[in-house]
Scaffold this motif. Structure first.
Motif, PDB file in Angstrom:
ATOM      1  N   HIS A  36      -3.008  -1.774   8.536  1.00 47.47           N
ATOM      2  CA  HIS A  36      -2.972  -2.663   7.376  1.00 47.47           C
ATOM      3  C   HIS A  36      -2.070  -3.860   7.660  1.00 47.47           C
ATOM      4  O   HIS A  36      -0.970  -3.702   8.198  1.00 47.47           O
ATOM      5  CB  HIS A  36      -2.472  -1.894   6.147  1.00 47.47           C
ATOM      6  CG  HIS A  36      -2.295  -2.734   4.935  1.00 47.47           C
ATOM      7  ND1 HIS A  36      -3.345  -3.317   4.280  1.00 47.47           N
ATOM      8  CD2 HIS A  36      -1.176  -3.101   4.265  1.00 47.47           C
ATOM      9  CE1 HIS A  36      -2.886  -4.005   3.251  1.00 47.47           C
ATOM     10  NE2 HIS A  36      -1.568  -3.890   3.217  1.00 47.47           N
ATOM     11  N   LEU A  53      -3.943   8.531   7.243  1.00 46.22           N
ATOM     12  CA  LEU A  53      -3.308   7.530   6.399  1.00 46.22           C
ATOM     13  C   LEU A  53      -2.213   6.772   7.144  1.00 46.22           C
ATOM     14  O   LEU A  53      -1.992   5.583   6.891  1.00 46.22           O
ATOM     15  CB  LEU A  53      -2.781   8.160   5.110  1.00 46.22           C
ATOM     16  CG  LEU A  53      -3.869   8.574   4.111  1.00 46.22           C
ATOM     17  CD1 LEU A  53      -3.268   9.339   2.933  1.00 46.22           C
ATOM     18  CD2 LEU A  53      -4.666   7.372   3.621  1.00 46.22           C
ATOM     19  N   LEU A  94      -9.283   1.652   2.450  1.00 47.24           N
ATOM     20  CA  LEU A  94      -8.144   1.318   1.612  1.00 47.24           C
ATOM     21  C   LEU A  94      -8.467   1.496   0.128  1.00 47.24           C
ATOM     22  O   LEU A  94      -9.450   0.945  -0.366  1.00 47.24           O
ATOM     23  CB  LEU A  94      -7.715  -0.130   1.880  1.00 47.24           C
ATOM     24  CG  LEU A  94      -6.356  -0.540   1.347  1.00 47.24           C
ATOM     25  CD1 LEU A  94      -5.244   0.255   2.015  1.00 47.24           C
ATOM     26  CD2 LEU A  94      -6.138  -2.018   1.579  1.00 47.24           C
ATOM     27  N   THR A 108      -4.131   4.249   8.835  1.00 47.38           N
ATOM     28  CA  THR A 108      -4.523   3.235   7.854  1.00 47.38           C
ATOM     29  C   THR A 108      -3.369   2.268   7.611  1.00 47.38           C
ATOM     30  O   THR A 108      -3.555   1.047   7.611  1.00 47.38           O
ATOM     31  CB  THR A 108      -4.942   3.910   6.526  1.00 47.38           C
ATOM     32  OG1 THR A 108      -5.998   4.839   6.781  1.00 47.38           O
ATOM     33  CG2 THR A 108      -5.386   2.895   5.496  1.00 47.38           C
ATOM     34  N   GLY A 109      -2.176   2.807   7.401  1.00 48.72           N
ATOM     35  CA  GLY A 109      -1.004   1.979   7.162  1.00 48.72           C
ATOM     36  C   GLY A 109      -0.643   1.133   8.365  1.00 48.72           C
ATOM     37  O   GLY A 109      -0.279  -0.040   8.227  1.00 48.72           O
ATOM     38  N   PHE A 127      -4.457   7.356  -2.596  1.00 48.95           N
ATOM     39  CA  PHE A 127      -3.716   6.097  -2.698  1.00 48.95           C
ATOM     40  C   PHE A 127      -3.059   5.971  -4.072  1.00 48.95           C
ATOM     41  O   PHE A 127      -3.729   6.064  -5.086  1.00 48.95           O
ATOM     42  CB  PHE A 127      -4.645   4.901  -2.478  1.00 48.95           C
ATOM     43  CG  PHE A 127      -5.157   4.804  -1.068  1.00 48.95           C
ATOM     44  CD1 PHE A 127      -4.473   4.049  -0.126  1.00 48.95           C
ATOM     45  CD2 PHE A 127      -6.308   5.469  -0.689  1.00 48.95           C
ATOM     46  CE1 PHE A 127      -4.937   3.964   1.178  1.00 48.95           C
ATOM     47  CE2 PHE A 127      -6.778   5.394   0.607  1.00 48.95           C
ATOM     48  CZ  PHE A 127      -6.085   4.642   1.555  1.00 48.95           C
ATOM     49  N   VAL A 167       0.854  -1.173   0.000  1.00 48.75           N
ATOM     50  CA  VAL A 167       0.000   0.000   0.000  1.00 48.75           C
ATOM     51  C   VAL A 167       0.896   1.231   0.000  1.00 48.75           C
ATOM     52  O   VAL A 167       1.804   1.338   0.818  1.00 48.75           O
ATOM     53  CB  VAL A 167      -0.935   0.011   1.233  1.00 48.75           C
ATOM     54  CG1 VAL A 167      -1.701   1.317   1.333  1.00 48.75           C
ATOM     55  CG2 VAL A 167      -1.890  -1.160   1.193  1.00 48.75           C
ATOM     56  N   VAL A 168       0.635   2.154  -0.923  1.00 53.59           N
ATOM     57  CA  VAL A 168       1.374   3.416  -0.990  1.00 53.59           C
ATOM     58  C   VAL A 168       0.350   4.544  -0.956  1.00 53.59           C
ATOM     59  O   VAL A 168      -0.580   4.575  -1.765  1.00 53.59           O
ATOM     60  CB  VAL A 168       2.237   3.507  -2.271  1.00 53.59           C
ATOM     61  CG1 VAL A 168       2.990   4.826  -2.307  1.00 53.59           C
ATOM     62  CG2 VAL A 168       3.205   2.335  -2.356  1.00 53.59           C
ATOM     63  N   MET A 169       0.523   5.450  -0.006  1.00 54.52           N
ATOM     64  CA  MET A 169      -0.444   6.522   0.220  1.00 54.52           C
ATOM     65  C   MET A 169       0.209   7.887   0.026  1.00 54.52           C
ATOM     66  O   MET A 169       1.400   8.040   0.260  1.00 54.52           O
ATOM     67  CB  MET A 169      -1.017   6.390   1.630  1.00 54.52           C
ATOM     68  CG  MET A 169      -1.728   5.054   1.850  1.00 54.52           C
ATOM     69  SD  MET A 169      -2.021   4.666   3.596  1.00 54.52           S
ATOM     70  CE  MET A 169      -0.440   3.957   4.054  1.00 54.52           C
ATOM     71  N   ALA A 192       3.225  -0.990   4.050  1.00 57.16           N
ATOM     72  CA  ALA A 192       2.530   0.265   3.757  1.00 57.16           C
ATOM     73  C   ALA A 192       3.528   1.412   3.848  1.00 57.16           C
ATOM     74  O   ALA A 192       4.420   1.402   4.694  1.00 57.16           O
ATOM     75  CB  ALA A 192       1.378   0.488   4.733  1.00 57.16           C
ATOM     76  N   ALA A 193       3.379   2.389   2.957  1.00 61.65           N
ATOM     77  CA  ALA A 193       4.236   3.568   2.944  1.00 61.65           C
ATOM     78  C   ALA A 193       3.380   4.806   2.737  1.00 61.65           C
ATOM     79  O   ALA A 193       2.355   4.762   2.062  1.00 61.65           O
ATOM     80  CB  ALA A 193       5.261   3.459   1.817  1.00 61.65           C
ATOM     81  N   VAL A 194       3.822   5.909   3.335  1.00 65.80           N
ATOM     82  CA  VAL A 194       3.148   7.193   3.178  1.00 65.80           C
ATOM     83  C   VAL A 194       4.155   8.163   2.568  1.00 65.80           C
ATOM     84  O   VAL A 194       5.230   8.379   3.130  1.00 65.80           O
ATOM     85  CB  VAL A 194       2.630   7.747   4.525  1.00 65.80           C
ATOM     86  CG1 VAL A 194       1.993   9.111   4.341  1.00 65.80           C
ATOM     87  CG2 VAL A 194       1.641   6.776   5.165  1.00 65.80           C
TER      88      VAL A 194
END
Length: 187
Positions: free
Chosen positions: A21, A14, A48, A17-18, A88, A1-3, A25-27
């Motif tokens: 998850h 976010l 998501l 969220t990450g 996203f 997941v990339v936000m 996951a990355a922000v």
């Protein structure tokens, strides 16, 4: 997941969220300060892969990834365009992209990240995999070393301020100039 959050409040949500998850996951967010939006009390995660349509317009849809959302909103109002805060990079909001492709003549992807291999490339790959043929303009950072400057100076140098993005869109879709004139006349 990339936000890619648009502001500091969305960044907090976010990050939550990450954290929740069950997987990597990355922000993505830029250095410096956010625009100063009020922070919500809670830290509720966001659904998501769900984008946020900020404005419904016609002709084109601007898909904004990250902090350039205010630029997209300004241009969206000026040219009566749809503006989407994508949130996203991965996973993309596939249902929304399919729906928008049925009602828009083209797409502008806008990000403060490298164009090559960036979020816009992901959108183009999605459309290709779906067999959706549409006109696209990808706006973001060049794949080059940039001299040290403030974030605002770098965005201006790369054409990612309001004037630069507007000029790029009008170069690709010059017929939008007439829409802008109509918007001003009716205001």
């Amino acid at each position: 997941v990339v936000m890619a959050p648009a502001d500091e409040n969305e960044c907090r949500r976010l990050l939550t969220t990450g954290f929740r998850h069950e997987g990597p996951a990355a922000v993505r967010y830029p250095r410096g300060t956010g625009p100063g939006v009020p922070l919500e009390a809670g830290l509720e995660p966001l659904p998501l892969g769900q984008a946020d349509v900020r404005r419904r317009g016609r002709t084109l849809a601007i898909l904004s990834f990250g902090t350039l959302l205010p630029v997209a909103e300004t241009i969206g109002r000026a040219f009566d365009l749809t503006v989407v805060n994508m949130r996203f990079v991965k996973p993309l909001d596939a249902e929304l992209l399919r729906e928008l492709s049925r009602h828009h003549d083209g797409f502008v992807t806008l990000e403060d990240n490298a164009i090559e291999g960036g979020a816009g490339s992901g959108v183009a790959e999605f459309f290709a995999a779906e067999g959706i043929s549409t006109s696209m303009l990808h706006l973001g950072l060049p794949d080059a070393f940039l001299e040290h400057a403030s974030r605002e100076q770098l965005l201006e140098q790369c054409g990612l301020d309001v004037a630069g993005v507007q000029a790029a869109i009008l170069k690709r879709w010059p017929q939008l100039q007439q829409i802008a004139k109509q918007q001003v006349a009716s205001a």
